[in-house]
Scaffold this active site. Structure first.
Site: not given
Ligand code: DQA
Length: 142
Positions: A10-11, A18, A23, A72, A75, A78, A85, A96, A98-100, A105, A109
């Site tokens: 998502p997002n 964003r 990011y 990735n 959200a 978490h 599953d 897995e 994550h950009i950040s 944080r 997270r």
């Molecule tokens: C994220 C980190 C997550 O906590 C967050 O909800 C995101 C992006 C990252 O790529 O850093 O949407 O997965």
């Protein structure tokens, strides 16, 4: 030649717009280009959805034709036992990303359901983490 799924939660469609201070300014389409370059001769199925069920359906699809998954989960990382599953039903390598740097944080997270399945976790390398993840799974496949 194998098929590598790169799944985005998502997002992430808003990447570049964003919270660029967290990011960065790169778009998801730029990230797709990075992944295709990193994959060499292998094929990439690069997908994004804001819907948990769609991510799960794509993980199921990868059970049929995917050699590896780079994900990735955003959200859903978490919150989603359902994504965990689904990944547990996939036999190949899972990375897995994550950009950040999620561990710098908010406390919510710091926990990842997906990490209970992931063979590797990359966080905080910005979008370059995607290329590192794809290169890694390519080295496992080759
Ligand atoms: C994220 C980190 C997550 O906590 C967050 O909800 C995101 C992006 C990252 O790529 O850093 O949407 O997965």
């Amino acid at each position: 030649m194998s098929l590598i799924y790169v799944l985005n939660g998502p997002n992430l469609n808003l990447l570049g717009q964003r919270q660029p201070e967290i990011y960065g300014g790169t778009t998801l389409s730029d990230v797709e280009d990075l992944c295709r370059d990193a994959a060499g001769p292998h094929k990439i199925r690069f997908l994004q959805s804001n819907w948990e069920g769609q991510i799960i359906d794509w993980i199921h699809e990868a059970r049929q034709d995917g050699a590896a998954i780079v994900i990735n989960p955003a959200a859903l990382t978490h919150t989603s036992v359902a994504v965990l599953d689904a990944l547990n039903a996939f036999d190949g390598p899972v990375i897995e990303i994550h950009i950040s740097q999620v561990h710098k944080r908010e406390a919510f997270r710091h926990h990842s359901y997906v990490s209970m399945r992931a063979d590797g976790v990359i966080a905080g390398l910005g979008v370059r983490g995607y290329a590192a993840a794809v290169r890694h799974v390519v080295s496992l496949i080759d």
